[in-house]
Structure formats: C-alpha cells, structure tokens
Write a protein that holds these residues in place. Structure first.
Motif, short mmCIF file in Angstrom:
data_model
loop_
_atom_site.label_atom_id
_atom_site.label_comp_id
_atom_site.label_asym_id
_atom_site.label_seq_id
_atom_site.Cartn_x
_atom_site.Cartn_y
_atom_site.Cartn_z
N ALA A 120 0.83 -1.21 0.00
CA ALA A 120 0.00 0.00 0.00
C ALA A 120 0.86 1.25 0.00
CB ALA A 120 -0.92 -0.01 1.22
N GLN A 121 2.02 1.18 0.66
CA GLN A 121 2.92 2.34 0.69
C GLN A 121 3.40 2.69 -0.72
OE1 GLN A 121 3.89 4.35 3.40
NE2 GLN A 121 4.60 5.55 1.64
N LYS A 122 3.58 1.68 -1.56
CA LYS A 122 4.02 1.93 -2.94
C LYS A 122 2.98 2.71 -3.74
CE LYS A 122 6.83 -2.28 -3.09
NZ LYS A 122 7.01 -3.61 -3.75
N GLN A 134 -11.33 -0.36 -4.04
CA GLN A 134 -11.07 -0.98 -5.33
C GLN A 134 -9.58 -0.99 -5.66
OE1 GLN A 134 -13.21 1.37 -4.58
NE2 GLN A 134 -15.12 1.27 -5.78
N VAL A 135 -8.85 0.02 -5.20
CA VAL A 135 -7.42 0.10 -5.45
C VAL A 135 -6.64 -0.86 -4.55
CG1 VAL A 135 -5.40 1.64 -5.36
CG2 VAL A 135 -7.59 2.49 -6.24
N LEU A 136 -7.10 -1.01 -3.32
CA LEU A 136 -6.39 -1.82 -2.34
C LEU A 136 -6.73 -3.30 -2.40
CD1 LEU A 136 -6.86 0.65 0.63
CD2 LEU A 136 -4.69 0.15 -0.50
N GLN A 137 -7.88 -3.64 -2.96
CA GLN A 137 -8.32 -5.04 -2.95
C GLN A 137 -7.34 -6.00 -3.62
OE1 GLN A 137 -11.04 -6.22 -1.25
NE2 GLN A 137 -10.14 -8.21 -1.78
N ASP A 141 -5.98 -9.61 -2.11
CA ASP A 141 -6.12 -10.90 -2.80
C ASP A 141 -4.80 -11.64 -2.91
OD1 ASP A 141 -8.80 -10.28 -3.13
OD2 ASP A 141 -8.53 -9.46 -5.14
N ALA A 142 -3.70 -10.89 -2.93
CA ALA A 142 -2.38 -11.51 -3.09
C ALA A 142 -1.83 -12.10 -1.79
CB ALA A 142 -1.39 -10.47 -3.63
N LEU A 143 -2.51 -11.90 -0.69
CA LEU A 143 -1.99 -12.35 0.60
C LEU A 143 -2.21 -13.83 0.86
CD1 LEU A 143 -3.04 -9.35 2.89
CD2 LEU A 143 -0.79 -9.82 1.88
N GLY A 144 -3.13 -14.45 0.13
CA GLY A 144 -3.38 -15.87 0.35
C GLY A 144 -4.44 -16.12 1.39
N THR A 145 -4.20 -17.11 2.26
CA THR A 145 -5.20 -17.56 3.24
C THR A 145 -4.80 -17.14 4.64
OG1 THR A 145 -5.65 -19.49 1.85
CG2 THR A 145 -6.45 -19.56 4.11
#
Length: 254
Positions: A120-122, A134-137, A141-145
């Motif tokens: 998010a800092q990027k 919508q920008v952060l989602q 999603d890339a974090l996994g489980t």
C-alpha cells in the motif's frame, strides 16, 4: 523375578507423560477448535491420529503395569512398548510436518500485515495515501489464506474494510470476522493505519479481536510520500525535510 530397574521405570514414566502431554494436548485442541469462534491454528490436529496414539498408549500402560505387578524381569518386552510408541509417533509427526511452514499463526498474520502495508505504501503519492477499496483489494487478494480457523474450518481469504476520519489504528472491532484488514485513513488523507482481526498473540482460542502483542495492536502505517528535493520548482526557496525511507513503519511492542 525382581521387576524392572529404576532406569526402566523412569523411562516409561517419562514416555507416558510425553505421550499424554503431546497427543492429549493435540486432541484437546482438535475438539476445542470445532467450537471456538476463532482458533490460532493453521489446520486442526487430526482427531483420528491422536486418538490412535492415545489408545495405544493405554495398551502400553496396561502391559507395563501387568509386567510390573507380576515382577517381570528387566528383559520383559512389555517394558519397551511406551518408549517405542513415543519414538514412532514423533517420527511420523516429523514426516507429516515436512514442507509445512515453521511459523505459527500470530507470526504469519504479522507477515501478511507487513506485506499489505508495504504494498500500500508503494501506491501512496505526495498528496495522499490510497483510500479506495477498489485500489487496495488486489493487494489483499495476493496475501493468500489467513492463518486462522473459524469454528474449526479454515478462513478462506483475507477481506478488507476501509475506514476514514481516523486518528490512530483500530484497537477494537466487535463483530468483524477473522482475516479482516482494517485500513483506517486519517482525516487529512496523508496517512493510514492498518490492523488485522484475528486473535491476540497470547491467545489460541476465543472471540475475534485485533491482532496484538501484550495488549498493543500490531499495526502498519502508510504515509504520503515526501517530495524529493530535486522535485521542488526552481526559484522557490523552501526548506525540504530529510527524505524518509518510503515513509512506512510497522509498530509492534517489543
């Protein structure tokens, strides 16, 4: 017939205690995870496997006591059952654990929190931090489980909740499901705090709560970028502060 030696007696007592502590604890965790709102477990222990080990422990104890009461000599094979069972069970656990992460739930949750904060800092600019779901989602999603169980079932995915007008990280989030990232943007839009709903690091079972350590929430801070000195328009005399390293911090109690 003089019975087993003191060394054999002690070895069997130690093995029986280890079997009860390890596999009795696993069985208790497996049963408790089925009813707890949130469990700090990646997967529930196997009820079948732990029950088999405990059942065999009972058989080994019965044979050992029978030999002890009959004063069987040191060479009686029944005195070896509990040590053999402990070594075999631990070996199988080692084989089954191959390839699994050595980190526990609080550590994995903290890693996910840090990854989200760094990504998010990027996306932050000089004017503001990202504030739209919508920008952060995609970062979520890339974090996994998430490394938690809910009523004994794995939490399927991380979710995101964006809040505004904040003055600090969220410390309490009643009614929020585990695995929820709380992204709280300041009123001026210049920074945001990120926390994660799971369990306190010291708690293994309980109601959903903000991930914390010794009562302090584990949080990440996203800040608006500080402009580079070369980006200042020529002819304007401004005092530029030292460039921050990305502006990102992650707060955690020592």
């Amino acid at each position: 017939m003089s019975g087993p030696s003191h060394k054999t007696l002690l070895a069997n007592v130690v093995c029986l205690g280890a079997l009860g502590w390890i596999y009795g604890g696993d069985l208790s965790d497996a049963l408790r995870a089925r009813t707890a709102e949130v469990s700090a477990l990646l997967t529930p222990p196997s009820v079948v496997r732990t029950s088999i080990v405990l059942g065999l422990s009972g058989v080994g104890l019965a044979v050992f006591l029978a030999g002890l009461l009959r004063k069987k000599p040191e060479g009686f094979k029944g005195y070896r059952l509990l040590p053999i069972l402990l070594v075999t069970a631990l070996f199988l656990d080692l084989v089954l654990a191959e390839g699994k992460t050595p980190l526990d739930s609080p550590e994995l949750a903290a890693v996910a929190l840090q990854r989200f904060q760094a990504e998010a800092q990027k996306l932050a600019t000089v004017e503001a931090v990202p504030s739209r779901a919508q920008v952060l989602q995609p970062l979520v999603d890339a974090l996994g489980t998430p490394p938690y169980l809910e009523r004994g079932a794995p939490v399927s995915a991380y979710t995101l909740q964006v809040r505004s007008g904040c003055e600090g990280p969220v410390r309490d989030a009643p009614g929020t499901r585990p695995g929820t990232l709380l992204y709280c943007v300041a009123r001026d839009g210049k920074q945001a705090w990120v926390t994660l709903v799971g369990l306190p690091a010291e708690v293994r079972f309980g109601a959903p709560a903000v991930l914390s350590l010794r009562g302090e929430p584990r949080s990440g801070i996203v800040r608006a970028q500080v402009p580079e000195e070369n980006d200042v328009m020529p002819g304007i005399d401004l005092e530029i502060p030292t460039v921050l390293d990305g502006g990102a911090e992650t707060s955690a109690s020592p």
